[in-house]
Write a protein that holds these residues in place. Structure first.
Motif, PDB file in Angstrom:
ATOM      1  N   UNK A 107      45.557  38.892  34.128  1.00 47.36           N
ATOM      2  CA  UNK A 107      45.391  37.521  34.630  1.00 47.36           C
ATOM      3  C   UNK A 107      46.723  36.790  34.795  1.00 47.36           C
ATOM      4  N   UNK A 108      47.623  36.897  33.821  1.00 50.95           N
ATOM      5  CA  UNK A 108      48.879  36.152  33.960  1.00 50.95           C
ATOM      6  C   UNK A 108      49.744  36.743  35.066  1.00 50.95           C
ATOM      7  N   UNK A 109      49.675  38.058  35.273  1.00 51.82           N
ATOM      8  CA  UNK A 109      50.395  38.671  36.403  1.00 51.82           C
ATOM      9  C   UNK A 109      49.842  38.149  37.726  1.00 51.82           C
ATOM     10  N   UNK A 110      48.527  38.007  37.788  1.00 48.75           N
ATOM     11  CA  UNK A 110      47.892  37.486  39.003  1.00 48.75           C
ATOM     12  C   UNK A 110      48.327  36.048  39.242  1.00 48.75           C
ATOM     13  N   UNK A 157      56.559  44.326  33.426  1.00 48.46           N
ATOM     14  CA  UNK A 157      55.821  44.049  32.194  1.00 48.46           C
ATOM     15  C   UNK A 157      55.953  42.558  31.907  1.00 48.46           C
ATOM     16  N   UNK A 158      54.837  41.830  31.978  1.00 46.10           N
ATOM     17  CA  UNK A 158      54.857  40.385  31.726  1.00 46.10           C
ATOM     18  C   UNK A 158      54.388  40.017  30.324  1.00 46.10           C
ATOM     19  N   UNK A 159      54.295  40.984  29.447  1.00 40.59           N
ATOM     20  CA  UNK A 159      53.781  40.721  28.109  1.00 40.59           C
ATOM     21  C   UNK A 159      54.922  40.665  27.094  1.00 40.59           C
ATOM     22  N   UNK A 192      58.823  38.679  30.045  1.00 45.61           N
ATOM     23  CA  UNK A 192      57.768  38.211  29.148  1.00 45.61           C
ATOM     24  C   UNK A 192      57.451  36.737  29.381  1.00 45.61           C
ATOM     25  N   UNK A 193      56.184  36.446  29.584  1.00 45.35           N
ATOM     26  CA  UNK A 193      55.727  35.068  29.759  1.00 45.35           C
ATOM     27  C   UNK A 193      54.472  34.856  28.927  1.00 45.35           C
ATOM     28  N   UNK A 194      54.250  33.611  28.538  1.00 47.11           N
ATOM     29  CA  UNK A 194      53.051  33.276  27.784  1.00 47.11           C
ATOM     30  C   UNK A 194      51.834  33.293  28.709  1.00 47.11           C
ATOM     31  N   UNK A 195      50.670  33.546  28.134  1.00 42.81           N
ATOM     32  CA  UNK A 195      49.456  33.658  28.935  1.00 42.81           C
ATOM     33  C   UNK A 195      48.968  32.360  29.527  1.00 42.81           C
ATOM     34  N   UNK A 196      49.133  31.264  28.817  1.00 39.56           N
ATOM     35  CA  UNK A 196      48.532  30.015  29.257  1.00 39.56           C
ATOM     36  C   UNK A 196      49.308  29.252  30.311  1.00 39.56           C
TER      37      UNK A 196
END
Length: 113
Positions: free
Chosen positions: A101-104, A36-38, A68-72
């Protein structure tokens, strides 16, 4: 529910935000781990918490990691942590965030070179 998967390799796929009930479906589809990267609360109070996702993953027999990481922007440290998860979690691995997208981006950065 049908998992909205975007396979990037035979052993790695990304998806947009999943619900806890999707963990059983992910296990049935052959995944062994979920990332889970959100960040919790990013999508407001309706977003499932990492705790609820971890419990559902465990109940489905899946390994679970919350990175958890930010999207940008993802830092070099976050990319290294993602690389370590890919190296240590049993595959196939399913990663999710808001849209996938951020996982990619993390996957591409972690597997370059």
């Amino acid at each position: 529910m049908t998992l909205p998967l975007n396979p990037l390799t035979p052993d790695f796929a990304v998806a947009p935000q999943l619900e806890p009930t999707a963990m059983a479906e992910a296990a049935a589809a052959g995944f062994r781990s979920v990332i889970n990267n959100r960040p919790d609360g990013e999508g407001g109070p309706g977003q499932p918490s990492s705790t609820s996702m971890a419990a559902a993953a465990a109940a489905a027999g899946l390994q679970y990691a919350h990175l958890p990481v930010q999207g940008g922007y993802q830092t070099p440290e976050e990319i290294a942590a993602f690389r370590e998860l890919l190296a240590t979690l049993p595959g196939p691995v399913l990663a999710f965030c808001r849209s996938g997208a951020r996982c990619t981006k993390l996957f591409v950065a972690a597997t370059q070179g």
